[in-house]
Design a protein around this motif. Structure first.
Motif, PDB file in Angstrom:
ATOM      1  N   GLU C 140       0.813  -1.212   0.000  1.00 42.94           N
ATOM      2  CA  GLU C 140       0.000   0.000   0.000  1.00 42.94           C
ATOM      3  C   GLU C 140       0.846   1.263   0.000  1.00 42.94           C
ATOM      4  O   GLU C 140       0.402   2.311  -0.437  1.00 42.94           O
ATOM      5  CB  GLU C 140      -0.885   0.022   1.246  1.00 42.94           C
ATOM      6  N   ASP C 141       2.067   1.135   0.489  1.00 42.12           N
ATOM      7  CA  ASP C 141       2.928   2.314   0.588  1.00 42.12           C
ATOM      8  C   ASP C 141       3.421   2.787  -0.773  1.00 42.12           C
ATOM      9  O   ASP C 141       3.991   3.860  -0.894  1.00 42.12           O
ATOM     10  CB  ASP C 141       4.141   1.990   1.463  1.00 42.12           C
ATOM     11  N   PHE C 142       3.209   1.964  -1.795  1.00 40.63           N
ATOM     12  CA  PHE C 142       3.643   2.334  -3.141  1.00 40.63           C
ATOM     13  C   PHE C 142       2.646   3.323  -3.730  1.00 40.63           C
ATOM     14  O   PHE C 142       1.441   3.139  -3.613  1.00 40.63           O
ATOM     15  CB  PHE C 142       3.711   1.055  -3.978  1.00 40.63           C
ATOM     16  N   GLN C 143       3.167   4.388  -4.347  1.00 47.40           N
ATOM     17  CA  GLN C 143       2.291   5.491  -4.730  1.00 47.40           C
ATOM     18  C   GLN C 143       1.777   5.418  -6.164  1.00 47.40           C
ATOM     19  O   GLN C 143       0.850   6.114  -6.516  1.00 47.40           O
ATOM     20  CB  GLN C 143       3.039   6.826  -4.566  1.00 47.40           C
ATOM     21  N   TYR C 144       2.403   4.609  -6.986  1.00 51.51           N
ATOM     22  CA  TYR C 144       2.141   4.709  -8.427  1.00 51.51           C
ATOM     23  C   TYR C 144       1.313   3.530  -8.920  1.00 51.51           C
ATOM     24  O   TYR C 144       1.082   2.570  -8.200  1.00 51.51           O
ATOM     25  CB  TYR C 144       3.452   4.777  -9.191  1.00 51.51           C
ATOM     26  N   PHE C 145       0.897   3.610 -10.178  1.00 51.64           N
ATOM     27  CA  PHE C 145       0.149   2.530 -10.787  1.00 51.64           C
ATOM     28  C   PHE C 145       0.967   2.011 -11.968  1.00 51.64           C
ATOM     29  O   PHE C 145       1.029   2.647 -13.014  1.00 51.64           O
ATOM     30  CB  PHE C 145      -1.231   3.002 -11.210  1.00 51.64           C
ATOM     31  N   PRO C 146       1.629   0.889 -11.813  1.00 56.68           N
ATOM     32  CA  PRO C 146       2.721   0.535 -12.716  1.00 56.68           C
ATOM     33  C   PRO C 146       2.319   0.226 -14.155  1.00 56.68           C
ATOM     34  O   PRO C 146       3.133   0.398 -15.043  1.00 56.68           O
ATOM     35  CB  PRO C 146       3.336  -0.696 -12.051  1.00 56.68           C
ATOM     36  N   LEU C 147       1.096  -0.232 -14.403  1.00 50.59           N
ATOM     37  CA  LEU C 147       0.803  -0.588 -15.792  1.00 50.59           C
ATOM     38  C   LEU C 147       0.316   0.602 -16.616  1.00 50.59           C
ATOM     39  O   LEU C 147       0.031   0.455 -17.793  1.00 50.59           O
ATOM     40  CB  LEU C 147      -0.216  -1.725 -15.859  1.00 50.59           C
ATOM     41  N   ARG C 148       0.215   1.762 -16.003  1.00 49.84           N
ATOM     42  CA  ARG C 148      -0.054   2.958 -16.810  1.00 49.84           C
ATOM     43  C   ARG C 148       1.148   3.198 -17.701  1.00 49.84           C
ATOM     44  O   ARG C 148       2.290   2.982 -17.296  1.00 49.84           O
ATOM     45  CB  ARG C 148      -0.289   4.160 -15.899  1.00 49.84           C
TER      46      ARG C 148
ATOM     47  N   ASP D  78      -2.363 -12.506   1.537  1.00 51.42           N
ATOM     48  CA  ASP D  78      -1.574 -11.404   1.010  1.00 51.42           C
ATOM     49  C   ASP D  78      -0.641 -11.995  -0.030  1.00 51.42           C
ATOM     50  O   ASP D  78       0.205 -12.820   0.290  1.00 51.42           O
ATOM     51  CB  ASP D  78      -0.785 -10.747   2.150  1.00 51.42           C
ATOM     52  N   ILE D  79      -0.849 -11.621  -1.272  1.00 53.30           N
ATOM     53  CA  ILE D  79       0.033 -12.143  -2.314  1.00 53.30           C
ATOM     54  C   ILE D  79       0.817 -10.976  -2.900  1.00 53.30           C
ATOM     55  O   ILE D  79       0.707  -9.847  -2.443  1.00 53.30           O
ATOM     56  CB  ILE D  79      -0.738 -12.910  -3.401  1.00 53.30           C
ATOM     57  N   GLY D  80       1.595 -11.256  -3.891  1.00 53.80           N
ATOM     58  CA  GLY D  80       2.364 -10.189  -4.527  1.00 53.80           C
ATOM     59  C   GLY D  80       3.812 -10.201  -4.113  1.00 53.80           C
ATOM     60  O   GLY D  80       4.561  -9.309  -4.478  1.00 53.80           O
ATOM     61  N   TYR D  81       4.219 -11.189  -3.337  1.00 52.42           N
ATOM     62  CA  TYR D  81       5.615 -11.229  -2.922  1.00 52.42           C
ATOM     63  C   TYR D  81       6.537 -11.663  -4.055  1.00 52.42           C
ATOM     64  O   TYR D  81       7.742 -11.657  -3.902  1.00 52.42           O
ATOM     65  CB  TYR D  81       5.782 -12.148  -1.715  1.00 52.42           C
ATOM     66  N   LEU D  82       5.947 -12.084  -5.170  1.00 54.28           N
ATOM     67  CA  LEU D  82       6.775 -12.386  -6.353  1.00 54.28           C
ATOM     68  C   LEU D  82       6.402 -11.488  -7.512  1.00 54.28           C
ATOM     69  O   LEU D  82       6.728 -11.775  -8.649  1.00 54.28           O
ATOM     70  CB  LEU D  82       6.581 -13.848  -6.773  1.00 54.28           C
ATOM     71  N   HIS D  83       5.697 -10.385  -7.212  1.00 60.03           N
ATOM     72  CA  HIS D  83       5.233  -9.557  -8.317  1.00 60.03           C
ATOM     73  C   HIS D  83       6.398  -8.836  -8.966  1.00 60.03           C
ATOM     74  O   HIS D  83       7.140  -8.116  -8.306  1.00 60.03           O
ATOM     75  CB  HIS D  83       4.221  -8.534  -7.814  1.00 60.03           C
ATOM     76  N   ARG D  84       6.561  -9.063 -10.269  1.00 60.38           N
ATOM     77  CA  ARG D  84       7.639  -8.354 -10.963  1.00 60.38           C
ATOM     78  C   ARG D  84       7.096  -7.582 -12.146  1.00 60.38           C
ATOM     79  O   ARG D  84       7.847  -6.845 -12.771  1.00 60.38           O
ATOM     80  CB  ARG D  84       8.734  -9.318 -11.413  1.00 60.38           C
ATOM     81  N   GLY D  85       5.826  -7.763 -12.469  1.00 56.54           N
ATOM     82  CA  GLY D  85       5.253  -6.986 -13.565  1.00 56.54           C
ATOM     83  C   GLY D  85       5.535  -7.546 -14.935  1.00 56.54           C
ATOM     84  O   GLY D  85       6.010  -6.827 -15.807  1.00 56.54           O
ATOM     85  N   VAL D  86       5.250  -8.823 -15.147  1.00 60.65           N
ATOM     86  CA  VAL D  86       5.507  -9.401 -16.463  1.00 60.65           C
ATOM     87  C   VAL D  86       4.680  -8.747 -17.542  1.00 60.65           C
ATOM     88  O   VAL D  86       5.098  -8.675 -18.695  1.00 60.65           O
ATOM     89  CB  VAL D  86       5.259 -10.921 -16.519  1.00 60.65           C
ATOM     90  N   GLU D  87       3.498  -8.246 -17.163  1.00 65.24           N
ATOM     91  CA  GLU D  87       2.672  -7.624 -18.200  1.00 65.24           C
ATOM     92  C   GLU D  87       3.323  -6.344 -18.684  1.00 65.24           C
ATOM     93  O   GLU D  87       3.253  -5.996 -19.860  1.00 65.24           O
ATOM     94  CB  GLU D  87       1.269  -7.368 -17.649  1.00 65.24           C
ATOM     95  N   LYS D  88       3.979  -5.649 -17.771  1.00 65.21           N
ATOM     96  CA  LYS D  88       4.716  -4.447 -18.161  1.00 65.21           C
ATOM     97  C   LYS D  88       5.926  -4.840 -19.013  1.00 65.21           C
ATOM     98  O   LYS D  88       6.229  -4.183 -20.012  1.00 65.21           O
ATOM     99  CB  LYS D  88       5.185  -3.725 -16.894  1.00 65.21           C
ATOM    100  N   ILE D  89       6.596  -5.917 -18.620  1.00 66.98           N
ATOM    101  CA  ILE D  89       7.746  -6.367 -19.405  1.00 66.98           C
ATOM    102  C   ILE D  89       7.299  -6.714 -20.812  1.00 66.98           C
ATOM    103  O   ILE D  89       7.957  -6.354 -21.795  1.00 66.98           O
ATOM    104  CB  ILE D  89       8.405  -7.591 -18.732  1.00 66.98           C
ATOM    105  N   ALA D  90       6.146  -7.384 -20.919  1.00 65.79           N
ATOM    106  CA  ALA D  90       5.666  -7.823 -22.223  1.00 65.79           C
ATOM    107  C   ALA D  90       5.493  -6.642 -23.172  1.00 65.79           C
ATOM    108  O   ALA D  90       5.749  -6.746 -24.371  1.00 65.79           O
ATOM    109  CB  ALA D  90       4.347  -8.560 -22.057  1.00 65.79           C
ATOM    110  N   GLU D  91       5.056  -5.514 -22.624  1.00 66.36           N
ATOM    111  CA  GLU D  91       4.838  -4.351 -23.479  1.00 66.36           C
ATOM    112  C   GLU D  91       6.141  -3.809 -24.036  1.00 66.36           C
ATOM    113  O   GLU D  91       6.145  -2.983 -24.933  1.00 66.36           O
ATOM    114  CB  GLU D  91       4.100  -3.258 -22.693  1.00 66.36           C
TER     115      GLU D  91
END
Lengths: 333, 160, 171, 430
Positions: C140-148, D78-91
């Motif tokens: 929650e402490d993260f401020q941004y929305f990364p997929l924008r 609580d999940i997201g402890y492995l979140h790296r953003g593959v969808e962002k990487i894909a773009e």
């Protein structure tokens, strides 16, 4: 109570020394047997066949940093591991390893064994509480509940042996099995005793106290260094002790099967060596059984353990006791 | 010390060191910090074909208090890194750390906002393993390197 | 472009245009998939209709799309599967960048809970009446929305804290 | 219990806001049935944090449990402890470049992830795939399914306490790793599938290994059944734990074996067949009970079905190329690259820009991965990179089920239920 002689001290000293060693040997055996069961090799780098592995473990544990949790109770946290070790060591005093080879013969030896054995749970429970960790606390609570539940069937199973002998002395119980092992006379009692002994020593399928998959390490989650090492050794000592008790109460102690019928009179030295060998051999078999079960069978759930203890084993052991008592009173006379 | 002079300078401490290091290197219990794909190879490393128990290291202790070698297997995200660091802090000394795989070593292919670019940003790493994921033999190799490192340490008397 | 719809999909589209004629904005096909774009304020009604009358009982997924530089920047797509006919339909709604709010469909499909949280986490689209709208992946402490689209792939340095390399000494 | 009770006891040192909201949300769950017991001298409840580093959470799942003794009153995940953003990487990657990332999504069955991405890209870019490639993909997918289910079996039984079983299943997995090694040159993250086909043909050695595996594996499967089917402790642990009714399962969106164990035979292989699944004969195992034991049976039977599919694929395996012969759509063969100028240019072009689907095209394609429906939604902007690539991950969907079935179970059940749902966090966290 028998007189304390020099023999007593020698037997006691040897037994204590061997018990400490047997814990190390059991650790090694467990790793080798586990490896064998799992199609692996097991430790083989340290010393011949990896025999020095337990020594390496212990030396390493001794020299590791000792941690006490910040909000834990330092005194109890330190004391807790001592209790299971001491109680395990105390039990060897009354166990006969051969004809006349025992440290002391207390006339209430059975009661002494039961009393001392039930003390070790304090170590586990205190460890769970003093660690200030929720996992440890759950482990400690489980230990307390489980021990109380299984003390009773254990005691009843032993009682069903005692009425055969008519004496509370462990030495008398061992002597009485020269011809007929009690496992043949009282098979139900033997089964109940084995199950309860598994539960008492916190081994699979009753190892919910440790429950590595749920509680990480249970009561010893927060223990490091030699404090953990003591729990570790105590666990294996209890395995050895419980195997000895099984042998003593049900599997003929130091006697060969039906030895009274065919075994000729031997010189005391040879007889002594034979007795101790037979006793150690039988104990080793039960230690193997412990390990074997540990590596093949899943673990119970907490409520299932309670249910098994209170609603199956306890009534069964009481009925078994009453039936045996009735038979002995009315038929045998 | 009398004994020292009789046996030669540093003889006793060196002997002690050898014993201690022998014990430590042969009883290095791993703390499997299995995060991602590498965790599967870490299981294989304890499994029947590779069998790390030969080195006395099959006792996987999930409680950090009892572990010696932490194997960080997988990418460390920022969110997870706090937990990893905390577990590292909970491990008692002496302790060692293996960064298993490209992701734990450098961030690897996951060059993106969520992943810390290398576990050494917040952990003191002793051995890095390349590969994505590394084969179990490579993990065993890293373990042996750690053993070599332990054997070269002076733990009893640091300055003799 | 004329549509080539299978019978069940035709039924769905007909039913929607009949009942919500002013709410359905467009129906189009792309590489075999059918997309129906509707007004954002009617999504709950349409979802209820689709579930009850058209057997779209199974919500497969909800995801967001950033239509960067376009009007009505964010798009939320509902991936629905009809268990009766096996037809798959995609319902889209759009919302503005300034006030990205869509009504939650958790009352229609409880499965939407986590998916909507994911859209919120990644795009910052808020869902009205969501029972537990928190970030799901990032703290929650993260401020941004990364997929924008304006968020850089490598992130913004310092936006998520790294652990301190000296042990805790706060106690 | 007041929120302040939890919050005052919690002393978070990092991500303070996150922890606060998480406990707040735990507090808010089922508030309607929560009542404060005035007579209870212990007014605080035990909140147990399981994970993110915990032996039984299959990675880095974190469960926050509110306990009443050993019973779970309510829980939050609580999940997201492995979140790296593959969808962002894909773009930021070409479609082919993104392939290795899919391997590391569900790292227990990388092959089916590759196939999912390939089929999705092939659908949006209208690429024709040769017959032989389809069959090779199916063999790979089914091997991956067996491998994934084997790890599930091992970990589930291990979570119940029998540690050796895990090692025994790993022995079989090693055989699959050997096969994968022979097929694609790596133990499991092999990225063997390519857009427009597969990277290389099955070698004779690989085929021999596969044949040997499908002959010996049914025996192993029988042994597992022998060991577990009459094991009373295993039964007691799994029966009636984590029960999910069919309606609830559909509502909450369960997928894959979890849904099938609840009695609904939803399988993408039958619903909208991809590759050549419409030409092979197999059944969809289902069970009605919806508990952990049902999941066990469903997965065990699925492994048998997979063997059946592989057998049929090996029989039907046609001769021919394994990759489409169109340099605009897929990589040219290495022979061409090494010995012809055109081939080399095409290789460059494929690596540089890759395949470009038409502008504005959107498509969704799902495959039945071992965990359930694994779908890729792709929106193209006419370049070699996707404008938006969304992964519909089955583990994510199934984890949501976990949050709903855990309430009222016991602490010891959590581990077997997590084992039974078989989530992979790499996939759920994207």
């Amino acid at each position: 109570m028998a007189e304390v002689t020099a023999t007593s001290y020698i037997v006691l000293g040897t037994a204590l020394f061997m018990l400490l060693n047997s814990a190390a040997i059991t650790v090694y055996a467990e790793r080798r047997v586990a490896a064998f069961i799992q199609n692996r090799v097991g430790p083989n780098r340290v010393g011949p066949l990896g025999l020095l592995q337990p020594i390496a473990d212990v030396v390493k544990l001794l020299l590791k940093e000792d941690v006490t949790p910040t909000h834990g109770n330092r005194f109890l946290h330190t004391m807790a591991p001592v209790i299971p070790v001491v109680t395990a060591l105390m039990t060897v005093a009354v166990i006969p390893f051969g004809d006349g080879i025992y440290a002391t013969d207390i006339n209430a030896g059975v009661l002494y064994l039961l009393a001392v054995a039930s003390l070790s749970v304090y170590g586990v429970t205190l460890a769970g509480w003093a660690s200030n960790s929720k996992f440890s606390l759950l482990g400690g609570l489980r230990a307390a509940a489980q021990m109380i539940s299984y003390e009773l069937p254990l005691g009843m199973a032993v009682a069903s042996v005692v009425i055969f002998v008519g004496s509370l002395s462990v030495v008398d119980i061992a002597l009485a099995q020269e011809t007929w092992w009690f496992v043949f006379l009282n098979p139900l009692g033997a089964i109940i005793f084995i199950i309860a002994a598994f539960a008492e020593s916190n081994r699979t399928p009753f190892d919910l106290v440790e429950a590595e998959q749920e509680l990480v390490g249970g009561f010893h989650t927060e223990y490091s260094s030699m404090k953990f090492g003591m729990f570790f050794l105590a666990e294996y000592m209890h395995v050895v002790i419980n195997s000895m008790l099984m042998v003593t109460f049900f599997f003929g102690s130091y006697h060969l099967p039906f030895a009274g019928l065919w075994l000729p009179e031997l010189s005391p030295l040879i007889k002594g060596i034979l007795d101790v060998t037979v006793f150690v051999g039988k104990t080793a078999f039960f230690v193997f059984l412990f390990i074997w079960v540990r590596w093949t069978i899943p673990r119970f759930k907490f409520n299932q353990v309670m249910k098994l203890g209170w609603s199956k084993l306890l009534p069964l052991s009481i009925i078994n006791f009453i039936v045996i008592a009735a038979i002995l009173y009315f038929i045998v006379g | 010390m009398g004994l020292e002079s009789a046996l030669g300078k540093g003889y006793l401490t060196t002997r002690m060191d050898t014993l201690v290091n022998w014990a430590r290197s042969n009883a290095a219990w791993p703390m499997p910090m299995g995060l991602a794909c590498c965790a599967i190879e870490m299981m294989a490393f304890a499994g029947p074909r590779y069998d790390v128990s030969r080195f006395g290291s099959e006792v996987m202790r999930f409680s950090p208090r009892q572990a010696d070698v932490m194997i960080v297997a997988g990418w460390c995200t920022y969110k997870m890194s706090h937990a990893i660091r905390r577990i590292w802090d909970q491990m008692p000394d002496p302790k060692w750390c293996i960064a298993m795989g490209a992701c734990a070593s450098t961030g690897g292919m996951h060059r993106c906002y969520g992943v810390v670019q290398g576990a050494d940003n917040f952990l003191p790493v002793d051995a890095y393993i390349s590969g994505c994921p590394p084969r179990p033999d490579a993990v065993i190799h890293a373990l042996m390197k750690i053993q070599d490192k332990i054997k070269a340490e002076h733990s009893v008397l640091l300055d003799t | 472009m004329s549509l080539q719809l299978s019978d069940p999909l035709q039924n769905t589209v007909d039913g929607l245009t009949e009942n919500f004629s002013d709410k359905v904005i467009e129906v189009y096909q792309s590489t075999g998939d059918t997309f129906i774009r509707v007004e954002a304020d009617a999504i709950v009604e349409i979802a209820t209709y689709l579930r009850d009358k058209q057997h779209y009982v199974y919500l497969s997924d909800i995801f967001g799309i950033d239509r960067y530089t376009s009007e009505e920047r964010f798009e939320v797509v509902y991936n629905l599967l009809s268990l009766k006919t096996g037809a798959r339909v995609f319902v889209k709604v759009r919302c503005e960048e300034e006030d990205p709010v869509v009504d939650s469909v958790t009352s229609v499909w409880p499965a939407a809970g986590w998916n909507e949280r994911e859209v919120y986490d990644m795009f910052g689209v808020f869902f009205n009446n969501h029972p537990d709208l928190r970030r799901i992946f990032l703290p929650e402490d993260f401020q941004y929305f990364p997929l924008r689209k304006e968020f850089p792939l490598l992130g913004i340095p310092g936006s998520i804290e790294l652990p301190s390399t000296t042990p805790d000494n706060d106690q | 219990m007041k929120l302040s009770d939890i919050q005052s006891k919690v002393n978070s040192t990092f991500f303070k806001e996150h922890q606060k909201k998480l406990y707040q949300s735990l507090e808010d769950k089922h508030t309607s049935i929560e009542e404060l017991d005035e007579g209870d001298p212990l007014t605080t409840k035990m909140i147990l944090n399981m994970g993110p580093q915990h032996p039984a959470t299959h990675g880095v799942l974190r469960l926050v449990l509110q306990l009443d003794g050993e019973t779970i009153e309510k829980n939050k995940l609580d999940i997201g402890y492995l979140h790296r953003g593959v969808e962002k990487i894909a773009e930021n990657k070409t479609y082919q470049e993104f392939m290795p990332y899919t391997d590391r999504m569900d790292y227990l069955s990388p092959y089916s992830n590759n196939v999912a991405l390939c089929t999705a890209v092939e659908k949006i870019a209208s690429v024709e795939v040769p017959e032989r490639a389809h069959y090779i993909r199916m063999i790979g997918c089914e091997l991956a399914r067996i491998s994934s289910h084997l790890l599930w079996l091992g970990t589930m039984v291990m979570d119940a306490g029998a540690i050796s079983f895990f090692i025994w299943t790993f022995k079989e997995r090693e055989k699959i790793y050997d096969i994968m090694d022979r097929i694609g040159g790596h133990r499991f993250t092999i990225s063997h599938s390519r857009i427009g086909g597969v990277a290389n043909d099955l070698t004779d050695e690989a085929t021999a290994y596969i044949k040997e595996f499908i002959n010996t594996f049914p025996n192993e499967l029988r042994d597992y059944h022998k060991l577990l089917d009459r094991n009373r402790i295993f039964f007691d642990r799994n029966e009636a734990t984590g029960v999910l009714k069919t309606e609830d399962a559909l509502k909450i969106g369960a997928t894959g074996p979890v849904l099938r164990a609840c009695g609904y035979a939803l399988d993408i292989r039958k619903l909208s067949p991809y590759a050549r699944y419409n030409e092979v004969d197999f059944n969809i195992p289902t069970r009605l009970e919806g508990d952990n034991l049902a999941r066990y049976y469903v997965r065990m039977e699925e492994m048998g079905e997979s063997i059946k599919i592989i057998k049929q694929c090996l029989e039907k395996l046609p001769k021919g190329p394994v990759r489409t012969d169109n340099a605009k759509q897929s990589y040219p063969s290495k022979d061409e690259v090494y010995y012809s100028m055109e081939g080399m240019i095409h290789d460059f072009m494929m690596t540089d820009t890759g395949i470009c689907p038409p502008e504005g095209a959107e498509s969704y394609h799902a495959v039945e991965s071992p965990k359930g429906e694994l779908g890729y939604y792709i929106q193209s902007d006419g370049t070699g990179h996707p404008w938006r690539l969304k992964i519909n991950a089955p583990s994510f969907t199934n984890l949501q089920v976990l949050e709903n079935v855990l309430d009222g179970e016991m602490v010891a059940d959590t581990v077997v239920i997590i084992g039974g749902l078989d989530p992979v966090l790499g996939e759920a966290d994207k």
